[in-house]
Design a protein around this motif. Structure first.
Motif, short mmCIF file in Angstrom:
data_model
loop_
_atom_site.label_atom_id
_atom_site.label_comp_id
_atom_site.label_asym_id
_atom_site.label_seq_id
_atom_site.Cartn_x
_atom_site.Cartn_y
_atom_site.Cartn_z
N ASP A 219 43.45 49.90 44.54
CA ASP A 219 44.89 49.91 44.78
C ASP A 219 45.13 49.58 46.25
OD1 ASP A 219 47.56 50.37 45.08
OD2 ASP A 219 47.52 52.47 44.50
N PHE A 220 45.44 48.34 46.54
CA PHE A 220 45.56 47.88 47.93
C PHE A 220 46.76 48.51 48.64
CE2 PHE A 220 42.41 45.08 46.43
CZ PHE A 220 41.80 44.48 47.52
N SER A 221 47.73 49.00 47.89
CA SER A 221 48.91 49.60 48.52
C SER A 221 48.57 50.89 49.27
CB SER A 221 49.99 49.87 47.47
OG SER A 221 49.57 50.89 46.57
N GLU B 294 37.40 48.62 49.53
CA GLU B 294 38.41 49.43 50.20
C GLU B 294 38.44 49.13 51.70
OE1 GLU B 294 38.59 53.32 47.24
OE2 GLU B 294 37.25 53.37 48.98
N ALA C 277 40.29 46.02 52.12
CA ALA C 277 41.72 46.28 51.94
C ALA C 277 42.38 46.75 53.23
CB ALA C 277 41.92 47.32 50.84
N ARG D 11 41.91 41.02 53.81
CA ARG D 11 42.61 41.76 52.76
C ARG D 11 43.04 40.83 51.62
NH1 ARG D 11 46.17 46.56 52.71
NH2 ARG D 11 47.76 46.30 51.12
N LYS D 12 43.58 39.67 51.97
CA LYS D 12 44.07 38.73 50.96
C LYS D 12 42.93 38.22 50.08
CE LYS D 12 47.18 35.92 49.11
NZ LYS D 12 46.34 35.11 48.21
N GLU E 175 41.99 41.09 47.79
CA GLU E 175 43.04 41.42 46.83
C GLU E 175 43.08 40.42 45.69
OE1 GLU E 175 47.60 43.13 47.00
OE2 GLU E 175 46.87 41.87 48.64
N SER F 144 42.12 43.32 42.95
CA SER F 144 43.31 44.17 42.83
C SER F 144 43.25 44.97 41.54
CB SER F 144 44.58 43.32 42.85
OG SER F 144 44.75 42.63 41.62
#
Length: 389
Positions: free
Chosen positions: A197-199, A305, A308, A361-362, A365, A369
């Motif tokens: 969960d990248f958020s 993680e 992320a 991160r991109k 993800e 994701s």
């Protein structure tokens, strides 16, 4: 609506809140079209064994995961010595689960059973699947998978479970290859990685030079933390400056602290102990890069993680890392090799400024994701149900 019954002895409980968190996170990402109940058997007297007698583990609990609520049932089972009676554990688990499962089938009628790890849960679930006719999916995460399959009795039972399952999800091509080494006729193996969960993660702060590295994981032999400490000593003797944070717990903790003192690096290493997921995410963003020195991994979700949070990753070739780390997001070095790890750290520090946190991160993800992984899993469930009809 698809009703999925998870059978997982590796699952969070009040005494072990971080145990099997990856299963909980995956379920949280499932769309509303999937209804979930979890049977998470726990050993008798677990609270006493863990030194938390005051903590009660409820037999039934409803857990809120955002807008989703899931019911968790925790029947007790008897623990036997793993090194002596390991092949009996799945059968005992099956016997202990039968009453709970049969009652649930009458009341709720699950469409699919999903177990994580081939043993003991996968074997117990395979027996239940054979008995009830409910399709089975097994996700295999076991790091020491080859060691288990090499054991005559438990290996035979695990292959029985894999053959019984309609699909065996492996979290890396490394794990899939091991299973195929033992049975190249299996045609039900698919690779779906663990999701993140990248958020939950904030990008690390920009800096002019790397000063702080982080390790997150169990403090046990095959994680290679002792090799990392020796590599840190090599760097210190060469006059390089780096602070290392170690996050996690395990039976090697005291030995590792003693090793720090004997190597004279205890002022450069901080042991944070075990932390909850939100605290780990916060710590990630306060560091510059991750070091993952494990000898063997089925996947290695902490590396995703770290990405992320915008941290490049230095890892060993350990099986799982090869499916995650590429040249544009990190470095891979030989495992169980102090000099190779020390040189890897030096290379990482020299290259560090070239890694853009947002790009790291991109890249991660797009591949890992939680929504992506959950959707692939749901499609697999539908394939199984279509094949059954």
């Amino acid at each position: 609506m698809i009703k999925v019954l998870f059978i997982n002895s590796v699952f969070p409980n009040p005494v072990e809140p971080n145990k099997g968190n990856f299963v909980l996170k995956n379920i949280a990402a499932f769309p509303n079209e999937v209804d979930v109940i979890v049977i998470a058997p726990v050993p008798l007297f677990l609270s006493s064994w863990r030194g938390n007698r005051a903590v009660r583990i409820p037999n039934k609990e409803v857990i809120s995961l955002g807008a989703r609520q899931i019911t968790v049932l925790r029947p007790r089972f008897i623990v036997v010595p793993r090194n002596i009676l390991q092949s009996l554990i799945p059968l005992l688990e099956y016997l202990m689960l039968r009453t709970t499962v049969n009652r649930l089938i009458k009341q709720w009628k699950p469409d699919i059973i999903h177990a994580n790890f081939g043993t003991p849960d996968g074997i117990a679930a395979a027996l239940i699947s054979r008995e009830t006719g409910i399709p089975l999916v097994i996700t295999e995460h076991q790091a020491k998978l080859r060691d288990f399959l090499n054991k005559k009795l438990i290996g035979k039972q695990m292959l029985f479970a894999y053959h019984t399952a309609m699909r065996v999800i492996c979290v890396s091509s490394f794990s899939a290859g091991i299973i195929k080494d033992f049975c190249n006729t299996l045609s039900n193996i698919v690779v779906i990685p663990n999701g993140v969960d990248f958020s939950r993660f904030s990008l690390r702060l920009a800096g002019t030079s790397p000063q702080k590295a982080i390790y997150v994981g169990y403090l046990i032999k095959h994680k290679g933390v002792h090799i990392l400490l020796h590599a840190m000593a090599v760097l210190m003797h060469r006059g390089m400056k780096l602070e290392l944070s170690i996050v996690g717990n395990g039976n090697e903790k005291d030995n590792l602290k003693a090793l720090c003192r004997s190597l004279g690096i205890d002022n450069h290493v901080k042991f944070h102990g075990e932390k909850k997921a939100d605290k780990v995410a916060s710590l990630m963003s306060q560091h510059d890069f991750m070091i993952h020195p494990s000898f063997i991994e089925s996947f290695g979700i902490v590396m995703v993680e770290a990405l992320a949070a915008g941290l490049p990753v230095l890892s060993t070739y350990n099986g799982g890392a090869e499916d995650i780390i590429t040249d544009e997001i990190g470095i891979l070095v030989k495992p169980n090799d102090v000099e190779a790890l020390a040189e890897g750290i030096i290379t990482m520090m020299n290259k560090w400024a070239s890694y853009n946190p947002a790009i790291l991160r991109k890249i991660a993800e797009d591949r890992f994701s939680m929504d992506n992984v959950a959707n692939r899993t749901i499609m697999l469930y539908k394939e199984c149900l279509d094949a059954k009809r």
